[in-house]
Design a protein around this motif. Structure first.
Motif, PDB file in Angstrom:
ATOM      1  N   VAL A 375       0.856  -1.184   0.000  1.00  0.00           N
ATOM      2  CA  VAL A 375       0.000   0.000   0.000  1.00  0.00           C
ATOM      3  C   VAL A 375       0.891   1.232   0.000  1.00  0.00           C
ATOM      4  O   VAL A 375       1.921   1.261   0.677  1.00  0.00           O
ATOM      5  N   VAL A 376       0.504   2.238  -0.792  1.00  0.00           N
ATOM      6  CA  VAL A 376       1.255   3.493  -0.798  1.00  0.00           C
ATOM      7  C   VAL A 376       1.233   4.087   0.604  1.00  0.00           C
ATOM      8  O   VAL A 376       0.165   4.206   1.223  1.00  0.00           O
ATOM      9  N   ASN A 377       2.430   4.468   1.112  1.00  0.00           N
ATOM     10  CA  ASN A 377       2.552   4.898   2.504  1.00  0.00           C
ATOM     11  C   ASN A 377       3.602   6.002   2.623  1.00  0.00           C
ATOM     12  O   ASN A 377       4.724   5.769   3.054  1.00  0.00           O
ATOM     13  N   ASN A 378       3.233   7.210   2.246  1.00  0.00           N
ATOM     14  CA  ASN A 378       4.115   8.358   2.427  1.00  0.00           C
ATOM     15  C   ASN A 378       4.135   8.764   3.895  1.00  0.00           C
ATOM     16  O   ASN A 378       3.077   8.801   4.543  1.00  0.00           O
ATOM     17  N   PRO A 379       5.303   9.085   4.451  1.00  0.00           N
ATOM     18  CA  PRO A 379       5.358   9.574   5.837  1.00  0.00           C
ATOM     19  C   PRO A 379       4.477  10.797   6.039  1.00  0.00           C
ATOM     20  O   PRO A 379       3.846  10.955   7.084  1.00  0.00           O
ATOM     21  N   GLY A 404      -2.774   4.804   0.792  1.00  0.00           N
ATOM     22  CA  GLY A 404      -3.872   3.847   0.816  1.00  0.00           C
ATOM     23  C   GLY A 404      -4.096   3.154  -0.499  1.00  0.00           C
ATOM     24  O   GLY A 404      -4.856   2.168  -0.560  1.00  0.00           O
ATOM     25  N   THR A 405      -3.450   3.623  -1.575  1.00  0.00           N
ATOM     26  CA  THR A 405      -3.622   2.982  -2.880  1.00  0.00           C
ATOM     27  C   THR A 405      -3.012   1.580  -2.833  1.00  0.00           C
ATOM     28  O   THR A 405      -1.830   1.415  -2.541  1.00  0.00           O
ATOM     29  N   PRO A 406      -3.797   0.537  -3.129  1.00  0.00           N
ATOM     30  CA  PRO A 406      -3.255  -0.831  -3.120  1.00  0.00           C
ATOM     31  C   PRO A 406      -2.485  -1.107  -4.410  1.00  0.00           C
ATOM     32  O   PRO A 406      -2.897  -0.688  -5.499  1.00  0.00           O
ATOM     33  N   VAL A 407      -1.381  -1.812  -4.296  1.00  0.00           N
ATOM     34  CA  VAL A 407      -0.574  -2.165  -5.471  1.00  0.00           C
ATOM     35  C   VAL A 407      -0.203  -3.637  -5.381  1.00  0.00           C
ATOM     36  O   VAL A 407       0.085  -4.155  -4.307  1.00  0.00           O
ATOM     37  N   GLU A 418       8.327  -2.969  -8.984  1.00  0.00           N
ATOM     38  CA  GLU A 418       7.397  -2.903 -10.120  1.00  0.00           C
ATOM     39  C   GLU A 418       6.021  -3.319  -9.615  1.00  0.00           C
ATOM     40  O   GLU A 418       5.874  -4.361  -8.950  1.00  0.00           O
ATOM     41  N   VAL A 419       5.008  -2.519  -9.922  1.00  0.00           N
ATOM     42  CA  VAL A 419       3.678  -2.745  -9.357  1.00  0.00           C
ATOM     43  C   VAL A 419       2.610  -2.667 -10.441  1.00  0.00           C
ATOM     44  O   VAL A 419       2.813  -2.120 -11.525  1.00  0.00           O
ATOM     45  N   ASP A 420       1.471  -3.217 -10.088  1.00  0.00           N
ATOM     46  CA  ASP A 420       0.262  -3.138 -10.919  1.00  0.00           C
ATOM     47  C   ASP A 420      -0.810  -2.459 -10.072  1.00  0.00           C
ATOM     48  O   ASP A 420      -1.136  -2.919  -8.980  1.00  0.00           O
ATOM     49  N   ILE A 421      -1.357  -1.351 -10.582  1.00  0.00           N
ATOM     50  CA  ILE A 421      -2.421  -0.616  -9.884  1.00  0.00           C
ATOM     51  C   ILE A 421      -3.670  -0.663 -10.750  1.00  0.00           C
ATOM     52  O   ILE A 421      -3.804   0.095 -11.706  1.00  0.00           O
ATOM     53  N   PHE A 422      -4.540  -1.618 -10.455  1.00  0.00           N
ATOM     54  CA  PHE A 422      -5.776  -1.774 -11.222  1.00  0.00           C
ATOM     55  C   PHE A 422      -5.503  -1.837 -12.722  1.00  0.00           C
ATOM     56  O   PHE A 422      -6.194  -1.208 -13.527  1.00  0.00           O
ATOM     57  N   GLY A 423      -4.472  -2.570 -13.105  1.00  0.00           N
ATOM     58  CA  GLY A 423      -4.171  -2.756 -14.518  1.00  0.00           C
ATOM     59  C   GLY A 423      -3.143  -1.811 -15.084  1.00  0.00           C
ATOM     60  O   GLY A 423      -2.710  -1.972 -16.229  1.00  0.00           O
ATOM     61  N   VAL A 424      -2.749  -0.799 -14.332  1.00  0.00           N
ATOM     62  CA  VAL A 424      -1.720   0.143 -14.774  1.00  0.00           C
ATOM     63  C   VAL A 424      -0.403  -0.266 -14.112  1.00  0.00           C
ATOM     64  O   VAL A 424      -0.323  -0.364 -12.885  1.00  0.00           O
ATOM     65  N   PHE A 435       4.214  -3.092   3.164  1.00  0.00           N
ATOM     66  CA  PHE A 435       4.034  -4.402   2.556  1.00  0.00           C
ATOM     67  C   PHE A 435       3.199  -5.333   3.435  1.00  0.00           C
ATOM     68  O   PHE A 435       3.220  -5.255   4.667  1.00  0.00           O
ATOM     69  N   GLY A 436       2.459  -6.246   2.750  1.00  0.00           N
ATOM     70  CA  GLY A 436       1.719  -7.288   3.442  1.00  0.00           C
ATOM     71  C   GLY A 436       0.693  -6.746   4.414  1.00  0.00           C
ATOM     72  O   GLY A 436       0.014  -5.745   4.161  1.00  0.00           O
ATOM     73  N   ASP A 437       0.591  -7.406   5.578  1.00  0.00           N
ATOM     74  CA  ASP A 437      -0.411  -7.022   6.577  1.00  0.00           C
ATOM     75  C   ASP A 437      -0.202  -5.611   7.108  1.00  0.00           C
ATOM     76  O   ASP A 437      -1.147  -4.971   7.596  1.00  0.00           O
ATOM     77  N   ALA A 438       1.037  -5.089   6.991  1.00  0.00           N
ATOM     78  CA  ALA A 438       1.301  -3.733   7.469  1.00  0.00           C
ATOM     79  C   ALA A 438       0.499  -2.701   6.681  1.00  0.00           C
ATOM     80  O   ALA A 438       0.229  -1.601   7.176  1.00  0.00           O
ATOM     81  N   GLY A 439       0.085  -3.059   5.474  1.00  0.00           N
ATOM     82  CA  GLY A 439      -0.698  -2.135   4.672  1.00  0.00           C
ATOM     83  C   GLY A 439      -2.048  -1.816   5.268  1.00  0.00           C
ATOM     84  O   GLY A 439      -2.635  -0.765   4.991  1.00  0.00           O
ATOM     85  N   ARG A 440      -2.569  -2.708   6.129  1.00  0.00           N
ATOM     86  CA  ARG A 440      -3.883  -2.463   6.741  1.00  0.00           C
ATOM     87  C   ARG A 440      -3.825  -1.326   7.760  1.00  0.00           C
ATOM     88  O   ARG A 440      -4.868  -0.788   8.136  1.00  0.00           O
ATOM     89  N   GLN A 441      -2.631  -0.981   8.209  1.00  0.00           N
ATOM     90  CA  GLN A 441      -2.499   0.081   9.203  1.00  0.00           C
ATOM     91  C   GLN A 441      -2.402   1.456   8.568  1.00  0.00           C
ATOM     92  O   GLN A 441      -2.423   2.474   9.257  1.00  0.00           O
ATOM     93  N   VAL A 442      -2.281   1.501   7.227  1.00  0.00           N
ATOM     94  CA  VAL A 442      -2.129   2.785   6.530  1.00  0.00           C
ATOM     95  C   VAL A 442      -3.507   3.404   6.313  1.00  0.00           C
ATOM     96  O   VAL A 442      -4.420   2.758   5.786  1.00  0.00           O
ATOM     97  N   GLU A 443      -3.661   4.636   6.713  1.00  0.00           N
ATOM     98  CA  GLU A 443      -4.934   5.335   6.522  1.00  0.00           C
ATOM     99  C   GLU A 443      -5.046   5.824   5.089  1.00  0.00           C
ATOM    100  O   GLU A 443      -4.182   6.541   4.588  1.00  0.00           O
ATOM    101  N   ALA A 444      -6.138   5.426   4.431  1.00  0.00           N
ATOM    102  CA  ALA A 444      -6.369   5.888   3.053  1.00  0.00           C
ATOM    103  C   ALA A 444      -6.801   7.348   3.079  1.00  0.00           C
ATOM    104  O   ALA A 444      -7.618   7.754   3.914  1.00  0.00           O
ATOM    105  N   VAL A 445      -6.232   8.138   2.173  1.00  0.00           N
ATOM    106  CA  VAL A 445      -6.565   9.575   2.123  1.00  0.00           C
ATOM    107  C   VAL A 445      -7.051   9.964   0.727  1.00  0.00           C
ATOM    108  O   VAL A 445      -6.819  11.080   0.273  1.00  0.00           O
ATOM    109  N   PHE A 446      -7.727   9.029   0.052  1.00  0.00           N
ATOM    110  CA  PHE A 446      -8.252   9.359  -1.270  1.00  0.00           C
ATOM    111  C   PHE A 446      -9.195  10.560  -1.165  1.00  0.00           C
ATOM    112  O   PHE A 446     -10.123  10.548  -0.359  1.00  0.00           O
ATOM    113  N   PRO A 447      -8.993  11.590  -1.977  1.00  0.00           N
ATOM    114  CA  PRO A 447      -9.945  12.709  -1.936  1.00  0.00           C
ATOM    115  C   PRO A 447     -11.285  12.312  -2.547  1.00  0.00           C
ATOM    116  O   PRO A 447     -11.346  11.517  -3.480  1.00  0.00           O
ATOM    117  N   SER A 448     -12.336  12.850  -1.993  1.00  0.00           N
ATOM    118  CA  SER A 448     -13.681  12.606  -2.501  1.00  0.00           C
ATOM    119  C   SER A 448     -14.011  13.649  -3.559  1.00  0.00           C
ATOM    120  O   SER A 448     -13.612  14.810  -3.462  1.00  0.00           O
TER     121      SER A 448
END
Length: 514
Positions: A375-379, A404-407, A418-424, A435-448
């Motif tokens: 999961v994308v995880n910028n400090p 929060g973007t899954p890859v 090298e990653v795949d993001i919904f086909g990209v 990485f892995g289960d640690a990605g569940r701890q990342v808060e997604a900040v996708f703008p609405s």
């Protein structure tokens, strides 16, 4: 909400023509020879509607109780009555217009109720040049002037169902194409001499689980699975499903999707546990496996799996329900912020172990394999992470992605992944991924985002460039999540409820409340 792949105009053209037909039918001259021919066959009937074009004449006649459709043809100067069928017409609604577009195409309409009009089309076709039913179109004009159309057509092998949404200026805003239904069994019934309108499988526009009647669904199943016994099924927009008993007594669920270039794709499940049934009260398209209600369907273009589980016996916390995608699990409806990504064993019906189905969300999450995921995880959550064409800071950016973007991990090369993001696909820096289960701890900040202009439709594209759209939306409320900003014009977005990703113009959307 309406979602479409293509926008067509044929149905709207029919609507406009039908309005003209109603005026023309009352004034056009009708051959006296045909009138006499009809009277000789139906002496107690009066002609209510009639029209002639070239060597064909048509009429609706009635004895005060029953409407009958008559079609006559002129050969070598003599008229012959080729259709005389009361069953072809509705008997509870008068025909309001009758029109021959050519001497081989007949249309008639009903004013069903309010602003709803139904238009039928038959034509002379086939090697035997007989009259056959082709299509039915229902049109409804709403208070704001917008028009909804439902169009059911038959090509000799399949039923096609399409709905259209048009604005008050008759511009088609969106088109929704449903999975076609195999219907060679309809062929003989579609001859206008034998056509019975009460038996025609009209679409249920306000369906809860299937737009097609159970009788028609059963016949479609017999055509696709001649050796199996039909126990239940439904026709939804993106697939058909059939609950079947095989000759050996085992029960399976079969899901059918349709590729217009490559015909049917059928996925048969592994055998169901003994006692499995189909349908339960409002969940009439669910498999009933013990205390679980289980829905199935496509999870991507080529795979069908389990999509929804409802546990009726979870008395500790009340009923539990959760959804599954090809590689995610979400509680309730998928909204993107809370989806947990990972591979799981319930995404392919042909291999699923029905006895391993999760009964709770916790069990489903425990079944996720998160090793191939990050999961994308910028400090700094306000920062975004570049997806680059090559593992180089100077390589072209394909977009700047939010936390929060899954890859999906495809390969690693030193500090790059090298990653795949919904086909990209592209490259991201390893240090900014969890990485892995640690990605569940990342808060997604996708703008609405919501529509900048709610009076028009909004396109979704497969690439960040104008071209043929893959979908368009006309509802002002959408669960759209911005995964990334791409250049100055585009967003890479995800519609979680539809599991659809693509690109939209930034200018079409503005900040929402989320």
């Amino acid at each position: 909400m309406k979602k479409t792949v293509r926008c067509l105009c044929f149905a709207l053209l029919l609507l406009m023509m039908a309005m003209v037909w109603g005026m023309a039918a009352a004034t056009d001259a009708f051959p006296a020879e045909v009138e006499a021919l009809v009277q000789s066959v139906l002496p107690s009937h009066t002609i209510l509607r009639s029209h002639q074009c070239g060597n064909t004449a048509a009429a609706v006649v009635s004895d005060g109780q029953t409407q009958t459709l008559c079609v006559a043809e002129r050969n070598n100067g003599a008229w012959e009555l080729v259709v005389c069928n009361a069953a072809a017409l509705r008997q509870d609604t008068p025909v309001t217009s009758l029109y021959l577009d050519t001497d081989e195409a007949l249309f008639w309409s009903y004013h069903s109720y309010g602003t709803v009009y139904d238009t039928y089309n038959a034509s002379r076709s086939g090697a035997d040049s007989q009259w056959r039913m082709n299509s039915l179109m229902q049109s409804e004009t709403h208070d704001n002037g917008n028009i909804t159309e439902a169009h059911l057509s038959y090509d000799g092998a399949r039923l096609y169902y399409t709905t259209y949404f048009c604005d008050e200026n008759e511009n088609i805003l969106s088109t929704r194409r449903y999975t076609p239904v195999p219907a060679a069994w309809l062929d003989e019934q579609m001859l206008l001499t034998a056509y019975d309108d009460s038996r025609f499988p009209k679409p249920n526009q306000y369906y809860t689980h299937s737009w097609l009647s159970d009788e028609a669904t059963a016949k479609a199943a017999a055509e696709l699975f001649p050796g199996d016994t039909y126990l239940g099924g439904c026709a939804q927009q993106d697939h058909l499903e059939f609950f079947l008993q095989q000759p050996n007594g085992e029960r399976i669920i079969a899901v059918c999707t349709f590729d217009h270039a490559d015909d049917w794709h059928i996925t048969r499940s592994t055998p169901m546990p003994q006692g499995t049934t189909y349908g339960y009260e409002n969940f009439s398209s669910s498999l009933v496996i013990g205390d679980l209600l289980v829905n199935v369907g496509p999870v991507d273009e080529s795979t069908c799996g389990v999509t929804y589980i409802y546990n009726m016996a979870d008395t500790a916390s009340g009923e539990t329900m959760f959804r599954l995608g090809k590689n995610w699990v979400a509680e309730g409806s998928p909204i993107g912020y809370e989806n947990c990504f990972g591979d799981h064993p319930w995404a392919n019906l042909s291999t699923v172990d029905w006895n391993s189905l999760p009964r709770t969300l916790e069990e489903a999450l425990a079944g996720l394999d998160t090793d191939p995921w990050a999961v994308v995880n910028n400090p700094n959550p306000q920062d975004r992470l570049h997806l680059r064409t090559d593992p180089d800071r100077g390589a072209t950016s394909l977009g700047k992605y939010y936390n929060g973007t899954p890859v999906r991990i495809l390969a690693t090369r030193e500090e790059w992944v090298e990653v795949d993001i919904f086909g990209v696909t592209g490259w991201m820096m390893k240090e900014y991924l969890a990485f892995g289960d640690a990605g569940r701890q990342v808060e997604a900040v996708f703008p609405s985002r919501v529509y900048a202009d709610t009076s028009r439709y909004h396109y979704v594209f497969a690439e960040p460039s104008s071209g043929q759209p893959i979908a368009c939306y006309d509802s002002p409320q959408q669960d759209l999540l911005v995964l990334a900003v791409v250049g100055d014009e585009w967003y890479h977005v995800w519609f979680p409820e539809d599991d659809l990703t693509g690109y939209v113009y930034q200018s079409d959307w503005k900040e929402g409340n989320g």
